[in-house]
Scaffold this active site. Structure first.
Site, PDB file in Angstrom:
ATOM      1  N   ARG A 507       0.786  -1.162   0.077  1.00 49.80           N
ATOM      2  CA  ARG A 507       0.128   0.062  -0.057  1.00 49.80           C
ATOM      3  C   ARG A 507       0.751   1.304  -0.051  1.00 49.80           C
ATOM      4  NH1 ARG A 507      -1.422  -3.611   3.300  1.00 49.80           N
ATOM      5  NH2 ARG A 507      -0.223  -3.065   4.926  1.00 49.80           N
ATOM      6  N   THR A 554       8.687 -10.690   1.085  1.00 50.29           N
ATOM      7  CA  THR A 554       7.366 -10.964   0.376  1.00 50.29           C
ATOM      8  C   THR A 554       7.364 -12.519  -0.225  1.00 50.29           C
ATOM      9  OG1 THR A 554       7.505 -10.484  -1.925  1.00 50.29           O
ATOM     10  CG2 THR A 554       7.129  -8.476  -0.433  1.00 50.29           C
ATOM     11  N   VAL A 608      14.868 -22.171   2.400  1.00 46.09           N
ATOM     12  CA  VAL A 608      14.634 -23.415   2.535  1.00 46.09           C
ATOM     13  C   VAL A 608      15.024 -23.552   4.284  1.00 46.09           C
ATOM     14  CG1 VAL A 608      15.657 -25.847   2.594  1.00 46.09           C
ATOM     15  CG2 VAL A 608      15.735 -24.305   0.497  1.00 46.09           C
ATOM     16  N   ALA A 610      13.628 -21.913   6.733  1.00 45.19           N
ATOM     17  CA  ALA A 610      13.651 -20.754   7.409  1.00 45.19           C
ATOM     18  C   ALA A 610      15.085 -20.285   7.758  1.00 45.19           C
ATOM     19  CB  ALA A 610      12.531 -20.799   8.650  1.00 45.19           C
ATOM     20  N   GLU A 666       2.412 -20.748   3.838  1.00 45.12           N
ATOM     21  CA  GLU A 666       2.432 -19.422   2.814  1.00 45.12           C
ATOM     22  C   GLU A 666       1.014 -18.801   3.036  1.00 45.12           C
ATOM     23  OE1 GLU A 666       5.171 -18.833   0.430  1.00 45.12           O
ATOM     24  OE2 GLU A 666       6.237 -19.979   1.581  1.00 45.12           O
ATOM     25  N   ASP A 677       5.476 -25.971  -2.513  1.00 40.96           N
ATOM     26  CA  ASP A 677       6.470 -25.464  -1.695  1.00 40.96           C
ATOM     27  C   ASP A 677       7.694 -26.156  -1.596  1.00 40.96           C
ATOM     28  OD1 ASP A 677       7.281 -22.862  -0.128  1.00 40.96           O
ATOM     29  OD2 ASP A 677       7.071 -24.480   1.435  1.00 40.96           O
ATOM     30  N   LYS A 681      11.603 -26.017  -2.950  1.00 38.79           N
ATOM     31  CA  LYS A 681      12.803 -26.097  -1.965  1.00 38.79           C
ATOM     32  C   LYS A 681      13.951 -26.999  -2.363  1.00 38.79           C
ATOM     33  CE  LYS A 681      10.365 -24.423   2.076  1.00 38.79           C
ATOM     34  NZ  LYS A 681       9.313 -24.706   3.322  1.00 38.79           N
ATOM     35  N   GLY A 795       7.942 -20.029  10.759  1.00 38.15           N
ATOM     36  CA  GLY A 795       7.448 -19.186  11.596  1.00 38.15           C
ATOM     37  C   GLY A 795       8.191 -17.874  11.414  1.00 38.15           C
TER      38      GLY A 795
END
Ligand code: ADP
Ligand code: ASP
Ligand code: MG
Length: 813
Positions: A507, A554, A608, A610, A666, A677, A681, A795
């Site tokens: 935005r 993102t 991959v 996190a 996601e 997903d 990876k 997470g």
């Protein structure tokens, strides 16, 4: 005898002039003083502007004249007590009328020569010196005003006249010995030729006036009073961390000013150097500050004393096979330039002698081409020499320091610092005194170059990394919180100042070069501009800040599309967005290639597992020469969570919803549930292991029924509810075999697949709880027992910390 010079800002208002009066009165208690002043700040430019407008038939010069007059009259009114004002006001008015007469003359003739311009601008200094002289006398301090044109004799090279020192020195001595006044006030900048026509000494020339006077009277010191507390390690308007140089040698000061340090007009040092007169640079607005002393020696302990830069440079290259080994080419080139009065700023010649390159002011470039091509007319006609080539929009950045000649590797450090930041060097030159190393760079890069070099040579204490973050969702928010929390630690322990320059979500967007306040980024962003990715990217590129890092938090394909344009400008990219690394192989390869070519890290550890060190560990294996044969992995925190929590007692859809609510999935949970997903990876891992693989080559043994794949996310939840029996059956089957369900990604001998598997208790992948991920690497070196990386693999908090770690890696490249 002391010579004091006060610049435009010091004369810029009644308040400032009052300060000057106080400083001079204090000095005059101990010594006779010659006071040289500049025009009030901006006046010289305004006068020139009036002249140009008048010459171009533009009557608006009259408005500017009005402004000049009002400013001076107002200053007199605030400066001089009312009783004594009228005579000063009428003097000022008279001078302003003369300016108007000159401008009217220019307007009528539509012509303004350099000679006329000199006459016109002389009024700036005439006005300011008249006013301050009146301020002394009205205040009970006796001072005498002397017209500098009666003392300083020059040739008739209007706008940049050359001083005749024999006559000048004599005139100054005669005058000074004829007066018993303790304070002599003179206008700077102006002089006159043999016919008593007004000349000027070049822009910024009041410094020079003062130096000429100081040398002529053997002054005990020359003090240049300005608006900064001394000569600084770089232009403070560009480098906020620039530091005052307490002591500097004449030669260093000369090099710095010749190469653009505006604080002293370059010719100023020469007259005082030969008389060994110390020069002080002091701040009118902080008179107690030490300032800089310029003298015979430098006390600098730094190898580099300062960095300066010159804009508007043109590089002239004379090339040709006919030049090799034949003497005389360079002397003819320089003679041609000298005869045309073109000043050469920089010279380099390749050892092949096949080309000579000289830097000149861009304003002289066209003329240089004319005279050089004429000089080598014969050689050009006979193809021995090419016509002179001109390259514009260039600048010089120069490192200056007496100590440089005692140290090796300075130029290496200079060039590699510039190179690391993607700044291309067009030419280099080092003076034989080794007091100066200059590099020619594009004008668009010069500000960045000065900052990069300042950081390299003066700010070992601190490096600044400039972040542009896109995405303020779960991960983005956590990242900003972690950055805020760690800012102090990083400054203290890593000497790293993390500056969040840009922030954008779908935005709004916000840019602040001084750093966005992390205590209220959300409020600031809300009041930002409407977001526009293209503008955001262009403004990163245009700002061209050193150590820039673009951070994509993102999951958006559109954002991934801009990486290439950033990497090729040497801007690092850190992404938790997987789209780019799992896109078409060609695109992945292109981004990797740009990253290497432009020395801009492209880091995506969080793609991959996190925050787990999976890609980094794999990269380390590969760099050290290991080879990966097989990988077994559970890579979906979401699917793990779902299958660890689903036992048929609660609907499958509810468990998926819980995973989404807790922030593991996601944004579209189907990407996780369908296996896409995980495919991305394993694809990324395979590519990082050196395999050229496309997404389509991966086998996906999915478990979602057809009905769940269509429609919106809401439709998906509805469809899952209807298919509860399907999910229950999958669970029951595994349960009956005493197995757990794991969605496993496998890579084996160049082939990859993903799918649900029944995992028995003795299996490596069995003991995996919550949202944990695990990867087993089987390699040349880890043959039987794999290298295992395991831990929380999803997470916002852990993903943000992985992104944070990548940012630090990019910053410390
Ligand atoms: P004055 O009007 O007093 O002659 P100038 O504007 O000519 O002042 O020069 C002072 C300005 O020079 C400072 O305000 C500063 O912005 C600029 N400057 C550029 N390079 C340097 C440097 N290396 N050290 C100090 N000042 C510098
Ligand atoms: N007023 C002149 C200029 O602006 C000279 C000076 O300020 O030193 O260039
Ligand atoms: Mg100046």
């Amino acid at each position: 005898m002391l010579v004091l010079k006060f610049g435009g800002t010091s004369m810029g208002s009644a308040e400032a002039i009052k300060q000057v009066v106080e400083i001079v009165k204090e000095k005059a208690k101990e010594s006779s003083v010659i006071l040289v002043v500049s025009a009030m700040s901006g006046t010289t430019d305004l006068l020139l502007n009036c002249g140009t407008k008048a010459a171009n038939d533009d009557e608006s010069y009259k408005e500017i004249l009005k402004q000049i007059e009002t400013r001076h009259l107002d200053t007199v009114k605030s400066l001089i007590p009312v009783q004594q004002q009228s005579s000063v006001l009428s003097m000022v008015k008279k001078l302003c009328n003369e300016i108007e007469d000159i401008c009217n003359g220019i307007y009528l003739l539509n012509e303004s020569s350099l000679r006329t311009k000199d006459k016109l601008v002389s009024y700036g200094e005439l006005l300011s010196s008249t006013m301050i002289n009146a301020a002394f006398n009205s205040n009970g301090t006796s001072a005498v005003w002397k017209d500098a044109r009666e003392l300083i004799r020059t040739n008739s090279n209007y706008s940049n006249a050359i001083v005749d020192f024999a006559i000048t020195n004599q005139q100054i001595k005669d005058f000074v010995s004829s007066t018993s006044q303790k304070i002599i006030v003179l206008p700077g900048f102006i002089a006159s030729d043999a016919d008593n026509i007004t000349t000027t000494l070049g822009r910024g020339g009041s410094d020079y006036t003062a130096a000429i006077l100081a040398a002529a009277v053997d002054a005990s010191a020359l003090e240049i009073w300005t608006d900064v507390s001394g000569m600084m390690t770089a232009d403070p308007r560009w480098v906020p961390n620039a530091k005052i140089i307490p002591s500097i040698s004449y030669q260093e000061a000369m090099e710095l000013s010749h190469f653009g340090a505006k604080v002293i007009y370059p010719p100023t040092i020469q007259p005082v150097l030969s008389k060994n007169i110390p020069v002080w640079v002091k701040n009118t607005f902080a008179a107690k500050d030490h300032g800089t002393v310029i003298e015979n020696k430098s006390d600098s302990t730094n190898i580099i004393t300062g960095i300066s830069s010159i804009n508007s440079l043109a590089l002239l290259s004379l090339e040709g096979s006919g030049m090799i080994g034949i003497p005389g080419f360079s002397s003819r080139l320089f003679a041609a330039l000298a005869n045309a009065q073109i000043n050469v700023i920089l010279i380099t010649q390749g050892s092949s002698e096949h080309s000579i390159c000289v830097g000149v002011d861009v304003a002289s470039a066209a003329r240089a081409k004319e005279v050089v091509d004429k000089t080598f007319e014969y050689e050009i006609a006979t193809d021995k020499v090419d016509p002179l080539q001109i390259e514009e929009k260039l600048s010089i950045v120069a490192l200056v320091g007496d100590q440089m000649r005692h140290h090796t590797g300075i130029s290496g450090r200079m060039f590699s610092a510039l190179g690391r930041n993607g700044i291309n060097i067009r030419a280099i030159a080092q003076g034989s005194t080794e007091r100066n190393i200059s590099a020619v760079v594009a004008t668009d890069d010069v500000r960045k170059a000065v900052n990069v070099l300042h950081e390299e040579f003066f700010e070992t204490i601190q490096k600044q990394v400039n972040l542009f973050i896109v995405g303020t969702g779960n991960v983005g928010k956590r990242l900003l919180a972690q950055l805020k929390q760690q800012q102090g630690f990083l400054e203290q322990h890593l000497r790293l100042h993390v500056n969040i320059v840009g922030l954008s979500n779908s935005r709004k967007m916000l840019i602040n070069e001084n750093g966005i306040d992390l205590n209220k980024w959300d409020e600031l962003l809300q009041n930002g501009e409407v977001s526009n990715l293209d503008q955001f990217v262009q403004s990163i590129i245009k700002r061209n800040l050193r150590n820039s890092v673009f951070v994509d938090v993102t999951a958006n394909a559109v954002i991934a599309d801009v990486y290439a344009s950033l990497l090729e400008k040497s801007i690092a990219v850190v992404a938790c967005n997987k789209v780019a690394a799992s896109s078409k192989l060609n695109n992945y390869k292109k981004l990797k290639h740009l990253s290497t070519e432009f020395n801009a890290p492209f880091l995506f550890e969080t793609n991959v597992g996190a925050g787990l060190p999976i890609i980094g560990s794999l990269n380390d294996l590969m760099r050290s020469g290991d080879r990966v044969h097989r990988m077994e992995a559970v890579l979906s925190g979401t699917l793990n969570f779902v299958f660890n929590h689903y036992d048929g007692t609660r609907p499958f859809a509810d468990v998926v919803k819980q995973a989404q609510d807790e922030g593991y999935t996601e944004p579209d949970p189907r990407l996780d549930l369908s296996g896409t997903d995980v495919m991305r990876k394993i694809l990324i891992l395979a590519r990082e292991a050196g395999v050229q693989m496309e997404m389509e080559e991966i086998t996906c043994n999915g478990f979602l029924p057809e009905s769940c794949v269509k429609g919106s996310v809401a439709d998906f939840y509805e469809a899952m509810k209807k298919e509860e029996a399907h999910f229950k059956a999958i669970f029951d089957k595994a349960h009956a075999e005493n197995c757990k369900l794991k969605f496993v990604a496998s890579f084996n001998d160049g082939k990859a697949s993903v799918g649900l598997q029944h995992i028995p208790p003795q299996h490596d992948l069995y003991h995996l709880y919550g949202k944990d991920n695990v990867v087993l690497f089987y390699t040349d070196r880890y043959k039987e027992q794999p290298m295992v990386v395991k831990g929380a693999g999803a997470g916002a908090e852990v993903t943000a910390s992985g992104v944070f770690a990548d940012i630090l890696r990019a910053a410390q490249k």
